[in-house]
Structure formats: C-alpha cells, structure tokens
Design a protein around this motif. Structure first.
Motif, PDB file in Angstrom:
ATOM      1  N   UNK A   1       0.855  -1.271   0.050  1.00 37.62           N
ATOM      2  CA  UNK A   1      -0.035  -0.076   0.169  1.00 37.62           C
ATOM      3  C   UNK A   1       0.787   1.308   0.095  1.00 37.62           C
ATOM      4  N   UNK A   2       0.653   2.269  -0.855  1.00 34.43           N
ATOM      5  CA  UNK A   2       1.435   3.437  -0.986  1.00 34.43           C
ATOM      6  C   UNK A   2       0.397   4.817  -0.518  1.00 34.43           C
ATOM      7  N   UNK A   3       1.082   6.002  -0.034  1.00 36.13           N
ATOM      8  CA  UNK A   3       0.200   6.889   0.377  1.00 36.13           C
ATOM      9  C   UNK A   3      -0.986   7.361  -0.418  1.00 36.13           C
ATOM     10  N   UNK A   4      -0.816   7.153  -1.762  1.00 34.12           N
ATOM     11  CA  UNK A   4      -2.174   7.535  -2.470  1.00 34.12           C
ATOM     12  C   UNK A   4      -3.246   6.405  -2.089  1.00 34.12           C
ATOM     13  N   UNK A   5      -2.887   5.246  -1.985  1.00 34.96           N
ATOM     14  CA  UNK A   5      -4.011   4.137  -1.590  1.00 34.96           C
ATOM     15  C   UNK A   5      -4.467   4.407  -0.179  1.00 34.96           C
ATOM     16  N   UNK A   6      -3.573   5.023   0.552  1.00 33.67           N
ATOM     17  CA  UNK A   6      -4.273   5.125   2.078  1.00 33.67           C
ATOM     18  C   UNK A   6      -5.492   6.362   2.065  1.00 33.67           C
ATOM     19  N   UNK A   7      -5.009   7.366   1.394  1.00 36.08           N
ATOM     20  CA  UNK A   7      -6.049   8.306   0.839  1.00 36.08           C
ATOM     21  C   UNK A   7      -7.364   7.768   0.257  1.00 36.08           C
ATOM     22  N   UNK A   8      -7.140   6.789  -0.666  1.00 31.71           N
ATOM     23  CA  UNK A   8      -8.484   6.257  -1.323  1.00 31.71           C
ATOM     24  C   UNK A   8      -9.282   5.368  -0.385  1.00 31.71           C
ATOM     25  N   UNK A   9      -8.281   4.698   0.612  1.00 28.86           N
ATOM     26  CA  UNK A   9      -8.924   3.745   1.488  1.00 28.86           C
ATOM     27  C   UNK A   9      -9.764   4.834   2.527  1.00 28.86           C
ATOM     28  N   UNK A  10      -9.014   5.576   2.933  1.00 32.22           N
ATOM     29  CA  UNK A  10     -10.127   6.664   4.033  1.00 32.22           C
ATOM     30  C   UNK A  10     -11.184   7.253   3.218  1.00 32.22           C
ATOM     31  N   UNK A  11     -11.034   7.632   2.039  1.00 29.53           N
ATOM     32  CA  UNK A  11     -12.144   8.320   1.269  1.00 29.53           C
ATOM     33  C   UNK A  11     -13.268   7.179   0.932  1.00 29.53           C
ATOM     34  N   UNK A  12     -13.019   5.870   1.106  1.00 28.29           N
ATOM     35  CA  UNK A  12     -13.964   4.962   0.854  1.00 28.29           C
ATOM     36  C   UNK A  12     -14.926   4.864   1.979  1.00 28.29           C
ATOM     37  N   UNK A  31      -5.198  10.035   8.903  1.00 33.92           N
ATOM     38  CA  UNK A  31      -4.286   9.690   7.463  1.00 33.92           C
ATOM     39  C   UNK A  31      -2.743   9.780   7.908  1.00 33.92           C
ATOM     40  N   UNK A  32      -2.216  10.415   8.820  1.00 36.18           N
ATOM     41  CA  UNK A  32      -0.762  10.477   8.946  1.00 36.18           C
ATOM     42  C   UNK A  32      -0.512   9.210   9.939  1.00 36.18           C
ATOM     43  N   UNK A  33      -1.333   8.836  10.627  1.00 35.03           N
ATOM     44  CA  UNK A  33      -0.946   7.577  11.531  1.00 35.03           C
ATOM     45  C   UNK A  33      -1.084   6.256  10.614  1.00 35.03           C
ATOM     46  N   UNK A  64      12.135  11.332   6.238  1.00 35.52           N
ATOM     47  CA  UNK A  64      13.053  11.955   5.689  1.00 35.52           C
ATOM     48  C   UNK A  64      13.261  13.312   5.118  1.00 35.52           C
ATOM     49  N   UNK A  65      12.666  14.323   6.054  1.00 34.24           N
ATOM     50  CA  UNK A  65      12.860  15.695   6.039  1.00 34.24           C
ATOM     51  C   UNK A  65      11.578  16.115   5.065  1.00 34.24           C
ATOM     52  N   UNK A  66      10.756  15.345   4.820  1.00 35.99           N
ATOM     53  CA  UNK A  66       9.654  15.715   3.785  1.00 35.99           C
ATOM     54  C   UNK A  66       8.267  15.505   4.698  1.00 35.99           C
ATOM     55  N   UNK A  67       7.469  16.545   4.263  1.00 35.37           N
ATOM     56  CA  UNK A  67       6.231  16.698   5.106  1.00 35.37           C
ATOM     57  C   UNK A  67       4.866  16.123   3.996  1.00 35.37           C
ATOM     58  N   UNK A  68       4.257  15.021   4.413  1.00 33.13           N
ATOM     59  CA  UNK A  68       3.171  14.303   3.743  1.00 33.13           C
ATOM     60  C   UNK A  68       1.773  14.556   4.139  1.00 33.13           C
ATOM     61  N   UNK A  69       0.769  14.876   3.410  1.00 36.65           N
ATOM     62  CA  UNK A  69      -0.737  14.555   3.734  1.00 36.65           C
ATOM     63  C   UNK A  69      -1.396  14.107   2.899  1.00 36.65           C
ATOM     64  N   UNK A  70      -2.697  14.106   2.851  1.00 31.23           N
ATOM     65  CA  UNK A  70      -3.434  13.592   1.912  1.00 31.23           C
ATOM     66  C   UNK A  70      -3.600  14.051   0.670  1.00 31.23           C
ATOM     67  N   UNK A  71      -3.233  15.505   0.731  1.00 31.40           N
ATOM     68  CA  UNK A  71      -3.235  16.364  -0.580  1.00 31.40           C
ATOM     69  C   UNK A  71      -1.879  16.336  -1.281  1.00 31.40           C
ATOM     70  N   UNK A  72      -1.033  15.929  -0.560  1.00 32.07           N
ATOM     71  CA  UNK A  72       0.650  16.087  -0.947  1.00 32.07           C
ATOM     72  C   UNK A  72       1.104  14.510  -0.621  1.00 32.07           C
ATOM     73  N   UNK A  73       0.737  13.327  -1.451  1.00 32.29           N
ATOM     74  CA  UNK A  73       1.262  12.034  -1.178  1.00 32.29           C
ATOM     75  C   UNK A  73       2.529  11.964  -1.508  1.00 32.29           C
ATOM     76  N   UNK A  74       3.057  12.764  -2.262  1.00 32.35           N
ATOM     77  CA  UNK A  74       4.527  12.736  -2.623  1.00 32.35           C
ATOM     78  C   UNK A  74       5.307  13.705  -1.929  1.00 32.35           C
ATOM     79  N   UNK A  75       4.799  14.314  -0.939  1.00 26.45           N
ATOM     80  CA  UNK A  75       5.487  15.163   0.043  1.00 26.45           C
ATOM     81  C   UNK A  75       6.137  16.660  -0.645  1.00 26.45           C
TER      82      UNK A  75
END
Length: 96
Positions: A1-12, A31-33, A64-75
């Motif tokens: 599972x990747x970060x985009x899939x986490x977003x899709x899962x929560x959206x479901x 989402x972050x957890x 790794x010094x980058x910030x990720x959220x559901x709108x920014x799955x690439x960080x």
C-alpha cells in the motif's frame, strides 16, 4: 500500500464526493497515522514543528525531512508548501 492508496482507503469510508481536502480538514491525524504504519516516519502536528503554524491544526507524516498529507502524497520540502497552510479552499483544490 502506498500513500495514495491510504487516501483512497479513507475516502471509501467517507460520503460520496469527498476528496483529499476533506481528509485534511478532519481526518488528518488518522491519515498520518495510517501512513506512518505503512512507510514509517513520524506523525507531527504543524504547530509543534514551528511556532509560525500555531493557527494551523494539522497533522502530517514527517519522513526523511519531507512533509506528507492526503493532498501531498509525494511530500513537500517545507510545511509552507502544503495546501492547507497556503489556504487553498476546497473549491480551488477541486479545480486544481
């Protein structure tokens, strides 16, 4: 599972028509957890990262010094690049 899939899962589990913006405005900690469990890193609240974000109640994944959220799955490199910090509205997000 990747970060985009986490977003899709929560959206479901959300009402039809919900988007990543909606996750960030109520389910950001969930989402972050979930992201932390999948890829590692730390869940952090932006107001704990920098006093400049005292008015932003938002939890992100820090990895790794980058910030990720559901709108920014690439960080992003800096929290100021996050849409929620920049004040991007739901309408504007849907147009992007």
């Amino acid at each position: 599972m990747n970060l985009q899939q986490i977003t899709k899962y929560i959206l479901s589990d959300m009402p039809a028509g919900s988007c990543a913006w909606d996750i960030n405005c109520g389910l950001c900690e969930e989402w972050a957890e979930a992201a932390r469990l999948v890829v590692g890193g730390d869940c952090v609240w932006l107001d704990q990262v920098d006093d400049a974000y005292q008015d932003v109640a938002h939890c992100v994944l820090l990895l790794d010094g980058r910030y990720f959220d559901s709108q920014h799955p690439s960080g992003v490199d800096h929290p100021s690049e996050l849409s929620i910090v920049r004040g991007v509205s739901r309408t504007d997000w849907l147009v992007l």
